[in-house]
Design an enzyme around this catalytic site. Structure first.
Site, PDB file in Angstrom:
ATOM      1  N   GLY A  22     -20.314  -0.025 -21.751  1.00  0.00           N
ATOM      2  CA  GLY A  22     -19.359   0.947 -22.267  1.00  0.00           C
ATOM      3  C   GLY A  22     -18.212   0.366 -23.070  1.00  0.00           C
ATOM      4  O   GLY A  22     -17.128   0.938 -23.107  1.00  0.00           O
ATOM      5  N   HIS A 119     -25.556   2.061 -34.011  1.00  0.00           N
ATOM      6  CA  HIS A 119     -26.709   1.162 -33.941  1.00  0.00           C
ATOM      7  C   HIS A 119     -26.282  -0.207 -34.474  1.00  0.00           C
ATOM      8  O   HIS A 119     -25.647  -0.284 -35.533  1.00  0.00           O
ATOM      9  CB  HIS A 119     -27.847   1.743 -34.798  1.00  0.00           C
ATOM     10  CG  HIS A 119     -29.075   0.896 -34.773  1.00  0.00           C
ATOM     11  ND1 HIS A 119     -29.902   0.829 -33.670  1.00  0.00           N
ATOM     12  CD2 HIS A 119     -29.601   0.056 -35.693  1.00  0.00           C
ATOM     13  CE1 HIS A 119     -30.882  -0.016 -33.929  1.00  0.00           C
ATOM     14  NE2 HIS A 119     -30.731  -0.497 -35.144  1.00  0.00           N
TER      15      HIS A 119
HETATM   16  C1  GRF Z   1     -24.082  -1.461 -28.723  1.00  0.00           C
HETATM   17  O1  GRF Z   1     -24.478  -2.639 -29.374  1.00  0.00           O
HETATM   18  C2  GRF Z   1     -24.594  -0.264 -29.480  1.00  0.00           C
HETATM   19  O2  GRF Z   1     -24.652  -0.470 -30.849  1.00  0.00           O
HETATM   20  C3  GRF Z   1     -25.981  -0.106 -28.917  1.00  0.00           C
HETATM   21  O3  GRF Z   1     -25.842  -0.400 -27.545  1.00  0.00           O
HETATM   22  C4  GRF Z   1     -24.739  -1.291 -27.362  1.00  0.00           C
HETATM   23  C5  GRF Z   1     -23.831  -0.653 -26.352  1.00  0.00           C
HETATM   24  O4  GRF Z   1     -22.790  -1.503 -25.980  1.00  0.00           O
HETATM   25  N1  GRF Z   1     -26.504   1.196 -29.217  1.00  0.00           N
HETATM   26  P1  GRF Z   1     -21.598  -0.950 -25.070  1.00  0.00           P
HETATM   27  O5  GRF Z   1     -22.212  -0.365 -23.812  1.00  0.00           O
HETATM   28  O6  GRF Z   1     -20.831   0.043 -25.866  1.00  0.00           O
HETATM   29  O7  GRF Z   1     -20.780  -2.174 -24.747  1.00  0.00           O
END
Ligand code: GRF
Length: 226
Positions: A22, A119
């Site tokens: 998160g 993404h």
């Molecule tokens: C991020 O790299 C996002 O782009 C991908 O999943 C990851 C989530 O990271 N879809 P976080 O949980 O927000 O630290």
């Protein structure tokens, strides 16, 4: 569990869906707190019990809901439950932030063009999973991240904003992912703010900012030109 009905308010009500640590959620929480993002996080939902995102939300006093997809017979049944939780919370925009589930028609029909995703690649290159590793192995000279509207495909929806980072010979998957994540934390709150300001228009599959922002006008080269 969410028990309170939605209250009308000025700020855009967003629901954040996350499966992991998160950190993107945290960047949104922080921008809401410092006033640069005019949104209210009405609810944070995770499909993973114990996800770091749920803990971050609780610390910020945001209502949470954990809906474990393993307890549902199929994708549609799970999505119906998630959509119901979002609607009870009065969510207007659904923000996928590391939500590791494919969205079904149930979701898209409930929130048409009101679901966005981040993404960690420069789409349309490298959709799917493990994309930092793929960009490195491919030999791409730039990698980056993309915020886009969600449609019926995997990472195929209209692009709202992108950030590019140079790939260096010294980069590993971990260093590249960290550089990209830093940019994710900058562009995701910005994209939500543009939606809150009702400044995004869809022209075909192009997302246009109106009134326009200053656009990046200079080319970048990696390796640099002489
Ligand atoms: C991020 O790299 C996002 O782009 C991908 O999943 C990851 C989530 O990271 N879809 P976080 O949980 O927000 O630290």
């Amino acid at each position: 569990m969410i028990t309170e009905p939605a209250m009308p308010g000025d700020k855009l009500r967003i629901g954040v869906l996350a499966s992991g640590s998160g950190s993107n959620l945290q960047s949104i929480i922080d921008r809401c707190a410092d006033g640069s993002l005019a949104a209210t996080i009405a609810v944070v939902i995770s499909n993973v019990p114990g996800a770091g995102a749920l803990e971050r939300a609780r610390k910020a006093g945001i209502p949470t809901s954990c809906i474990d997809h393993k307890k549902f017979a199929d994708r549609q049944a799970f999505d119906r439950e998630v959509v119901a939780a979002l609607q009870i919370a009065g969510v207007e925009l659904v923000v996928l932030a590391g939500f590791m589930r494919i969205i079904s028609d149930v979701f898209l029909e409930a929130y048409p063009q009101q679901i966005i995703n981040i993404h960690p690649a420069l789409l349309p290159a490298f959709p799917g999973l493990h994309v930092q590793k793929k960009a490195l192995e491919y030999g791409a000279k730039f990698a980056g991240c993309t915020v886009h509207f969600v449609d019926g495909g995997v990472d195929t929806g209209p692009i709202i904003i992108q950030a590019a980072v140079p790939v260096l010979d010294s980069d590993t998957e971990a260093t590249l992912a960290a550089k990209i994540l830093k940019e994710e934390h900058r562009i995701y709150p910005r994209a939500i703010q543009l939606i809150a300001e009702k400044r995004l228009k869809l022209v075909g599959r192009r997302v246009v900012v109106d009134p326009p922002l200053e656009l990046a006008a200079t080319a970048q080269h990696n390796p640099a030109l002489d």
